[in-house]
Write a protein that holds these residues in place. Structure first.
Motif, PDB file in Angstrom:
ATOM      1  N   THR A 167       0.833  -1.199   0.000  1.00 18.75           N
ATOM      2  CA  THR A 167       0.000   0.000   0.000  1.00 18.75           C
ATOM      3  C   THR A 167       0.870   1.252   0.000  1.00 18.75           C
ATOM      4  O   THR A 167       1.870   1.312   0.725  1.00 18.75           O
ATOM      5  N   GLN A 168       0.491   2.224  -0.816  1.00 21.00           N
ATOM      6  CA  GLN A 168       1.168   3.512  -0.801  1.00 21.00           C
ATOM      7  C   GLN A 168       0.430   4.431   0.155  1.00 21.00           C
ATOM      8  O   GLN A 168      -0.759   4.705  -0.029  1.00 21.00           O
ATOM      9  N   PHE A 169       1.139   4.909   1.178  1.00 20.90           N
ATOM     10  CA  PHE A 169       0.514   5.752   2.185  1.00 20.90           C
ATOM     11  C   PHE A 169       0.818   7.226   1.917  1.00 20.90           C
ATOM     12  O   PHE A 169       1.965   7.593   1.672  1.00 20.90           O
ATOM     13  N   ILE A 170      -0.234   8.026   1.949  1.00 15.75           N
ATOM     14  CA  ILE A 170      -0.106   9.474   1.791  1.00 15.75           C
ATOM     15  C   ILE A 170      -0.543  10.101   3.117  1.00 15.75           C
ATOM     16  O   ILE A 170      -1.688   9.923   3.551  1.00 15.75           O
ATOM     17  N   LEU A 171       0.376  10.797   3.772  1.00 10.47           N
ATOM     18  CA  LEU A 171       0.091  11.336   5.105  1.00 10.47           C
ATOM     19  C   LEU A 171       0.055  12.858   5.065  1.00 10.47           C
ATOM     20  O   LEU A 171       0.946  13.488   4.494  1.00 10.47           O
ATOM     21  N   ILE A 172      -0.957  13.416   5.673  1.00  9.96           N
ATOM     22  CA  ILE A 172      -1.002  14.851   5.945  1.00  9.96           C
ATOM     23  C   ILE A 172      -0.600  15.017   7.403  1.00  9.96           C
ATOM     24  O   ILE A 172      -1.255  14.479   8.302  1.00  9.96           O
ATOM     25  N   THR A 173       0.488  15.715   7.650  1.00  8.14           N
ATOM     26  CA  THR A 173       1.016  15.769   9.005  1.00  8.14           C
ATOM     27  C   THR A 173       1.770  17.068   9.259  1.00  8.14           C
ATOM     28  O   THR A 173       2.272  17.707   8.324  1.00  8.14           O
ATOM     29  N   HIS A 174       1.839  17.460  10.544  1.00  7.46           N
ATOM     30  CA  HIS A 174       2.681  18.571  10.990  1.00  7.46           C
ATOM     31  C   HIS A 174       3.779  18.042  11.916  1.00  7.46           C
ATOM     32  O   HIS A 174       4.539  18.841  12.468  1.00  7.46           O
ATOM     33  N   ASN A 175       3.837  16.724  12.058  1.00  2.96           N
ATOM     34  CA  ASN A 175       4.789  16.113  12.979  1.00  2.96           C
ATOM     35  C   ASN A 175       6.137  15.920  12.279  1.00  2.96           C
ATOM     36  O   ASN A 175       6.232  15.207  11.279  1.00  2.96           O
ATOM     37  N   GLN A 176       7.188  16.557  12.808  1.00  2.00           N
ATOM     38  CA  GLN A 176       8.501  16.472  12.178  1.00  2.00           C
ATOM     39  C   GLN A 176       9.058  15.052  12.210  1.00  2.00           C
ATOM     40  O   GLN A 176       9.750  14.630  11.286  1.00  2.00           O
ATOM     41  N   LYS A 177       8.737  14.318  13.253  1.00  2.00           N
ATOM     42  CA  LYS A 177       9.208  12.930  13.354  1.00  2.00           C
ATOM     43  C   LYS A 177       8.597  12.084  12.243  1.00  2.00           C
ATOM     44  O   LYS A 177       9.272  11.253  11.627  1.00  2.00           O
ATOM     45  N   THR A 178       7.313  12.302  11.965  1.00  2.44           N
ATOM     46  CA  THR A 178       6.650  11.575  10.884  1.00  2.44           C
ATOM     47  C   THR A 178       7.249  11.965   9.541  1.00  2.44           C
ATOM     48  O   THR A 178       7.491  11.114   8.673  1.00  2.44           O
TER      49      THR A 178
END
Length: 204
Positions: A167-178
């Motif tokens: 699976t290709q995951f597309i993440l919307i995030t503000h977490n620098q670690k992520t």
């Protein structure tokens, strides 16, 4: 020789034709009624067969997802127990599903009683459990890591890498670690007032 037929406009002829029409109409209505009854019976049998097949497939998939959920939950929480259960086992196709979770050091409880971070990790565990049974080509996650602390983000990262093969995951995030474990970053910047610009960085 046969006697001549009565004229078509004569009363005897009209009566005879009327009797023939009534007899033919009665036969036709009986045939139509039998055909309708047969069609209804076949439809009911087909619906029952589909329901039986659907019910069995659902129960098989539910069992697989439940086993995966127990495993993934324990992995993400470094222990603990969790399970899925049908609210109405007699009618699984219309039953709701209850999620019970027992993070390490806590008693088994309903999902609504967990903290925000625990709810997020439980939801992530359930998502991965479903993907292990029915992988999706891609998945969009919108700030699912927001309630997670750094340790849980790392565990989330490990599961993402493992599941990334299918699976290709597309993440919307503000977490620098992520962001640090992404393959490609896409950001939106505004160099000029009112003009948005997309910027991409390939981390591979």
């Amino acid at each position: 020789s046969q006697p001549p037929s009565p004229p078509k406009d004569s009363p005897p002829y009209i009566r005879r034709r009327r009797k023939m029409y009534i007899r033919a109409s009665s036969t036709s209505k009986k045939t139509q009624k039998e055909d309708r009854a047969k069609s209804i019976r076949l439809l009911h049998e087909t619906i029952e067969r589909i329901n039986r097949t659907t019910k069995q497939r659902f129960l098989d998939t539910f069992e697989q997802v439940n086993e995966n959920f127990k495993e993934v939950f324990a992995r993400l929480f470094r222990g603990g127990k969790a399970e899925l259960s049908l609210i109405d086992e007699s009618n699984p196709l219309e039953s709701g599903i209850e999620i019970s979770a027992n993070p390490l050091g806590k008693r088994m409880q309903n999902l609504t009683l967990l903290s925000g971070g625990e709810k997020a990790m439980t939801a992530i565990a359930l998502m991965f459990s479903v993907f292990k049974v029915r992988p999706s080509p891609f998945c969009l996650l919108d700030e699912v890591d927001a309630p997670l602390d750094e340790a849980n983000v790392v565990r989330f990262q490990e599961m993402l890498k493992e599941m990334g093969g299918n699976t290709q995951f597309i993440l919307i995030t503000h977490n620098q670690k992520t962001m640090s474990f992404a393959d490609v970053l896409y950001g939106i910047t505004m160099e000029e007032r009112g003009v948005s610009k997309a910027v991409s960085v390939n981390l591979n």
